[in-house]
Design a protein around this motif. Structure first.
Motif, PDB file in Angstrom:
ATOM      1  N   UNK A  28      -0.493  -5.297  -3.504  1.00 62.68           N
ATOM      2  CA  UNK A  28      -0.987  -3.770  -2.729  1.00 62.68           C
ATOM      3  C   UNK A  28       0.033  -2.967  -3.256  1.00 62.68           C
ATOM      4  N   UNK A  29       1.350  -3.277  -3.611  1.00 59.87           N
ATOM      5  CA  UNK A  29       2.159  -2.102  -3.993  1.00 59.87           C
ATOM      6  C   UNK A  29       2.106  -1.767  -5.528  1.00 59.87           C
ATOM      7  N   UNK A  30       1.326  -2.467  -6.295  1.00 60.53           N
ATOM      8  CA  UNK A  30       1.573  -2.307  -7.834  1.00 60.53           C
ATOM      9  C   UNK A  30       0.185  -1.739  -8.219  1.00 60.53           C
ATOM     10  N   UNK A  31      -0.851  -2.250  -7.733  1.00 61.54           N
ATOM     11  CA  UNK A  31      -2.229  -1.758  -8.009  1.00 61.54           C
ATOM     12  C   UNK A  31      -3.152  -0.971  -7.281  1.00 61.54           C
ATOM     13  N   UNK A  32      -2.534  -0.431  -6.324  1.00 58.53           N
ATOM     14  CA  UNK A  32      -3.197   0.665  -5.418  1.00 58.53           C
ATOM     15  C   UNK A  32      -4.430   0.035  -4.888  1.00 58.53           C
ATOM     16  N   UNK A  38     -10.534  -4.775  -5.292  1.00 62.46           N
ATOM     17  CA  UNK A  38     -11.119  -5.719  -6.410  1.00 62.46           C
ATOM     18  C   UNK A  38     -10.493  -7.201  -6.441  1.00 62.46           C
ATOM     19  N   UNK A  39      -9.048  -7.251  -6.255  1.00 66.08           N
ATOM     20  CA  UNK A  39      -8.615  -8.290  -6.165  1.00 66.08           C
ATOM     21  C   UNK A  39      -9.171  -9.307  -5.071  1.00 66.08           C
ATOM     22  N   UNK A  40      -8.975  -8.693  -3.784  1.00 61.21           N
ATOM     23  CA  UNK A  40      -9.314  -9.409  -2.698  1.00 61.21           C
ATOM     24  C   UNK A  40     -10.767  -9.778  -2.732  1.00 61.21           C
ATOM     25  N   UNK A  53      -9.143  -3.104   4.230  1.00 59.82           N
ATOM     26  CA  UNK A  53      -7.846  -2.828   3.384  1.00 59.82           C
ATOM     27  C   UNK A  53      -7.289  -1.624   4.057  1.00 59.82           C
ATOM     28  N   UNK A  54      -5.740  -1.739   4.367  1.00 61.84           N
ATOM     29  CA  UNK A  54      -5.190  -0.721   4.774  1.00 61.84           C
ATOM     30  C   UNK A  54      -3.966  -0.654   4.107  1.00 61.84           C
ATOM     31  N   UNK A  55      -3.748   0.413   3.454  1.00 56.99           N
ATOM     32  CA  UNK A  55      -2.661   0.576   2.221  1.00 56.99           C
ATOM     33  C   UNK A  55      -1.260   0.995   3.040  1.00 56.99           C
TER      34      UNK A  55
END
Length: 90
Positions: A28-32, A38-40, A53-55
């Motif tokens: 979450x910290x590196x890919x925005x 996309x990852x999840x 997703x909550x950033x």
């Protein structure tokens, strides 16, 4: 048959759970946001995670999340080891 050490197995699972949680934080910290979604989505076989997703997760919440995941994973590991040991003869 071999008996599992309940505390050690619990610790191993607890540390593994905490490591996975930290890995999630790093993603979450590196890919925005878009990269995280996309990852999840790919990890969860195409389930759309964009609405959950909550950033903007506060650092204290992340800290407590790691602790909670460690405790739950430790308890699960201890239970698995205890149930395994209960089935072992000898």
């Amino acid at each position: 048959m071999y008996r599992l050490n309940i505390k050690k197995f619990g610790l191993a699972l607890g540390l593994t759970g905490a490591l996975l949680y930290v890995g999630c934080v790093l993603v979450m910290a590196t890919v925005g946001r878009e990269g995280t979604v996309k990852f999840f989505n790919s990890l969860l076989h195409g389930l759309d995670t964009s609405s959950i997703i909550r950033m903007d997760v506060p650092v204290l919440e992340v800290f407590f999340g790691i602790i909670q995941v460690f405790i739950l994973s430790w308890l699960i590991g201890a239970c698995v080891a205890a149930f395994y040991n209960a089935q072992v003869k000898g």
